[in-house]
Design an enzyme around this catalytic site. Structure first.
Site, PDB file in Angstrom:
ATOM      1  N   ASN A 381       5.910  59.417  61.855  1.00  0.00           N
ATOM      2  CA  ASN A 381       5.905  59.788  60.742  1.00  0.00           C
ATOM      3  C   ASN A 381       6.915  60.424  59.768  1.00  0.00           C
ATOM      4  OD1 ASN A 381       3.648  60.506  58.261  1.00  0.00           O
ATOM      5  ND2 ASN A 381       4.925  62.225  58.538  1.00  0.00           N
ATOM      6  N   GLU A 382       7.540  60.012  59.018  1.00  0.00           N
ATOM      7  CA  GLU A 382       8.493  60.522  58.050  1.00  0.00           C
ATOM      8  C   GLU A 382       9.718  60.978  59.102  1.00  0.00           C
ATOM      9  OE1 GLU A 382       7.028  63.711  55.390  1.00  0.00           O
ATOM     10  OE2 GLU A 382       6.460  62.118  54.002  1.00  0.00           O
ATOM     11  N   ASN A 436       5.292  56.840  52.769  1.00  0.00           N
ATOM     12  CA  ASN A 436       4.902  57.846  51.906  1.00  0.00           C
ATOM     13  C   ASN A 436       5.753  58.177  50.805  1.00  0.00           C
ATOM     14  OD1 ASN A 436       3.644  58.141  54.483  1.00  0.00           O
ATOM     15  ND2 ASN A 436       4.847  60.138  55.274  1.00  0.00           N
ATOM     16  N   TYR A 442       6.895  65.075  43.689  1.00  0.00           N
ATOM     17  CA  TYR A 442       8.000  65.934  43.918  1.00  0.00           C
ATOM     18  C   TYR A 442       9.112  65.164  43.160  1.00  0.00           C
ATOM     19  CZ  TYR A 442       5.621  67.777  47.944  1.00  0.00           C
ATOM     20  OH  TYR A 442       4.411  68.418  48.806  1.00  0.00           O
ATOM     21  N   TRP A 516      -3.042  61.476  50.289  1.00  0.00           N
ATOM     22  CA  TRP A 516      -2.550  62.709  51.022  1.00  0.00           C
ATOM     23  C   TRP A 516      -3.323  63.652  50.251  1.00  0.00           C
ATOM     24  CZ3 TRP A 516      -1.278  63.264  55.733  1.00  0.00           C
ATOM     25  CH2 TRP A 516      -0.987  64.463  56.036  1.00  0.00           C
ATOM     26  N   LYS A 537      -3.409  69.211  48.087  1.00  0.00           N
ATOM     27  CA  LYS A 537      -3.409  68.233  47.692  1.00  0.00           C
ATOM     28  C   LYS A 537      -4.574  67.296  48.043  1.00  0.00           C
ATOM     29  CE  LYS A 537       1.593  67.125  48.087  1.00  0.00           C
ATOM     30  NZ  LYS A 537       2.102  68.267  48.580  1.00  0.00           N
TER      31      LYS A 537
END
Length: 753
Positions: A381-382, A436, A442, A516, A537
């Site tokens: 992930n990321e 994502n 953001y 998310w 969130k």
């Protein structure tokens, strides 16, 4: 026969590295499992939480074995993140990884009468166990069940990566039946032992049977006229394996499985049992407010029921292996599960960390192979947050190959951070891919999501593309007539998800999407929106007490059961003469009544009905009606709305988390390219280098509102390696004018060696 004894009750605990106790530590505090020492400080908003070594201890009597030579194992279903186990002062085992089951044979260390079990558990930072850095609390403790398992000397294997001792692969046939490929794993057997298999349907009828030698257990059992497992009818078969010696059963295990097939078409989307079925759902963390990750079986099931009510058909279980209780619930209720390991954000350069990654993947697959709900293994992930390297790419290829070798029946996937380039070496490694994206939170605008997805899809027509994370903060006390990005209001969160639900509904070729997050969750590093220690969130609050308005827009899209939901119930005191009243529904139209009088009827557009209403003085009772379903709320007309509806001011005068780069001030831009003078800072300077210059850091800090960063911050090792250009590009292409403005401001500051 096997005997499983739960030993969750009556433990002793000390929140310090007190060392191995020589005797039962009566002066330690009393706790029952599941337990975490970060239940409060893991999400209380103080900005840090205890990460270190703690000790647990318990006395037990070893159960008497019915047969000579029996073995006794201790089983830990989760100990975060390193655990060392001792019995009667002797070390039994050491385990790295906080989210998987592990067991140890303690037979030879036990004595008659009372035995002392002691466990050292540590969640301290290190460079060899994943996760390394991430945006959630790493709760420490024995936060899942602990059991004693007594078995005869000949038994089904308990030691292979904490697995269940049996592997079942049901494969549907064109004739309407299915072939169940079955293999059990045995220990200490000889030619006198056999394994008998029986398959039972949900009514308890035996529908399949086979017998194999205990040292060669593989077989195929055909079951005619099977019921397929799907989201509306998650039909489960039970496979029982008995280890027998002549006329006596020595050991017995069972597992539940489902018969289903699935695939992803990059142009059409996900198919279940041959039917196009777009996967639309949520991500889930495993913690609750002031309980941390120490959830009971009932609490895991409660989460699953809330998600089922939403109408979701998929859950991404982020960012680690979840409880067997939750996987069982997903099997029973019907979800497609993305299960992943905590290879997240930053790759450690320590080779031992990569080996830990491999071990956690093996445990994830072995322990969960039989769950029909699991359809995807997630490899990371990321991970590009920490930068890219040839070794990182090779590690991903190795993990993907491991998944395909251990389980060729499922698909692999990856969750890319938003700024992962559309072209590059991280593509075409896994079977499917997801991004994502937080356009509209953001950075960028929510309207950027659709065009970005379309562009990637056109560029890579052979890659099944999903959206693994998207969302924005929603705090249920913040409201206003003009919601906007970064106001943290429940109302902007609802607007955002209205848009995203439509974007995804219009693109069935997106193989999966995961909001998310389903629930607010603990993140001790966060302090934004006036709520510290949490990521807000979620569609539901962390205590599970309140479903936010955004929950109901998805329910309108995904759950076919008739529903109406009046939005803004917590926006209960409103100023002004005329206000918009909004209703979410899955019905064609909605009638609205105010104080018993019909206001009007509106057709649903994208599951939303809107009404302009003149508020009456005092209390306004609204009732929304669509056939047999109704909803009501009460709104008071006031002169001035309460201050609590507005995001509070922070110490530096900014409201909440800054929108990253709004504190720039007036900058006159020159024509031509950006300048990068020697010895001066620029957008390419890492945060950790900017930090060395106090004046420069003060400037940058004003634009980092949500995170109070610095070397003591839990995420500094990750975020400190970012430069400002990377931060601005985290959600798509950064604005060139803003980049030039920021670069010119940074050019004023000297680089400090």
């Amino acid at each position: 026969m096997r005997n499983i004894i739960n030993i969750n009750e009556n433990w002793k605990f000390i929140r310090s590295d007190a060392g191995l106790p020589a005797a039962y530590p009566a002066d330690w505090i009393d706790v029952d499992l599941p337990h975490t020492w970060n239940a409060v400080d893991g999400n209380d908003g103080n900005g840090s939480y205890y990460r270190g070594t703690c000790w647990y201890a318990k006395t037990f009597e070893a159960p008497k074995q019915p047969l000579s030579g029996g073995r006794l194992f201790v089983e830990f279903e989760g100990a975060n993140s390193e655990a060392t186990v001792y019995v009667n002062g002797q070390k039994v085992c050491y385990h790295e990884g906080g989210y998987s089951t592990f067991r140890a044979d303690i037979t030879d260390l036990c004595v008659e009468g009372e035995n002392l079990l002691a466990v050292s558990v540590a969640n301290a930072a290190n460079d060899y166990v994943y996760p390394q850095n991430a945006d959630f609390t790493f709760y420490g403790g024995l936060y899942r069940d602990v059991n004693l398992i007594s078995v005869p000397n000949a038994h089904f294997d308990l030691e292979y990566y904490g697995g269940p001792g049996i592997m079942v692969t049901p494969k549907p046939c064109d004739c309407g039946g299915a072939k169940f490929e079955v293999e059990a794993f045995t220990k200490n057997v000889d030619e006198n032992f056999t394994v008998q298999y029986a398959i039972y349907d949900e009514e308890g009828n035996e529908v399949g049977y086979a017998v194999r030698p205990a040292d060669s257990t593989k077989t195929v059992i055909c079951v005619p006229d099977v019921q397929l497992w799907d989201f509306e009818n998650p039909y489960l078969y039970t496979v029982v394996a008995q280890l027998q010696r002549r006329n006596e059963t020595y050991d017995e295990i069972e597992t539940r499985v489902g018969v289903r097939s699935f695939f992803c078409d990059p142009q059409k989307g996900f198919h279940l049992n041959g039917v196009l079925t777009p996967l639309r759902g949520v991500s889930r963390h495993q913690d609750m407010v002031y309980k941390g990750n120490a959830l009971t079986a009932d609490e895991h099931y409660e989460d699953a029921y809330i998600i089922k009510e939403l109408g979701a058909n998929t859950i991404r279980l982020a960012h680690y292996q979840h409880s067997q209780y939750f996987y069982d619930a997903c099997d029973e209720l019907g979800f497609a599960i993305w299960a992943e390991i905590p290879f997240i954000s930053v790759m450690s350069k320590n080779p031992a960390a990569h080996q830990n990654c491999i071990e956690q993947m093996k445990e994830l697959i072995v322990q969960n192979y039989n769950h029909p709900s699991i359809m995807f293994w997630g490899v990371s992930n990321e991970i590009l947050i920490g930068g890219i390297s040839e070794q990182l790419v090779e590690n991903h290829k190795e993990l993907n190959a491991l998944c395909k070798e251990m389980d060729p029946t499922r698909l692999t996937t990856i969750a890319h951070v938003s700024f992962t380039p559309m072209d590059g070496p991280m593509h075409y490694i896994t079977d499917t891919e997801s991004y994502n994206h937080y356009f509209g939170w953001y950075g960028g605008k929510m309207e950027d999501n659709g065009p970005w997805l379309d562009k990637f899809h056109a560029m890579h027509p052979s890659i099944p593309l999903g959206v693994s994370e998207y969302g924005c903060e929603g705090i249920i006390t913040y409201h206003g007539p003009n919601p906007k990005c970064k106001d943290y209001s429940e109302d902007y969160q609802a607007l955002y998800h209205e848009h995203m639900a439509k974007v995804l509904d219009e693109r069935p070729w997106i193989w999966s999407s995961h909001v998310w997050n389903m629930f607010d969750f603990g993140c001790a590093a966060r302090d934004e929106g006036g709520v510290a220690g949490r990521n807000n969130k979620g569609l539901v609050t962390m205590d599970r007490a309140t479903k936010k308005d955004s929950y109901y827009i998805y329910k309108a899209y995904w759950n076919p059961a008739p529903m109406v939901h009046l939005c803004g119930k917590r926006y209960a005191q409103r100023a002004g003469e005329t206000r918009e009243i909004k209703v979410y529904t899955n019905q064609p139209s909605v009638e609205l009544y105010l104080n018993g009088k019909k206001v009007g009827e509106a057709e649903a557009v994208d599951h939303i009905c809107k009404f302009e209403v003149a508020l009456e003085d005092g209390f306004n009772i609204f009732r929304a009606v669509a056939g047999a379903v109704k909803d009501t709320m009460t709104i008071e007309k006031v002169e001035v709305e309460p201050e609590i509806y507005t995001l509070p001011q922070t110490d530096d005068g900014n409201e909440g988390a800054a929108n990253w780069f709004t504190a720039m001030g007036d900058v006159e831009l020159d024509e031509g390219p950006m300048e990068f003078p020697e010895g001066k800072m620029s957008i390419k300077t890492k945060l950790m280098d900017i930090y060395k210059n106090e004046e420069a850091w003060e400037f940058v800090s004003k634009m980092m509102g949500g995170f109070k960063l610095g070397p003591d911050h839990p995420m500094w090792n990750m975020v400190g390696n970012f430069n400002m250009e990377t931060l601005m590009g985290m959600n798509g292409a950064p604005d060139e004018k803003m980049l030039k403005m920021l670069n010119k401001q940074l050019n004023k500051f000297d680089i400090v060696e």
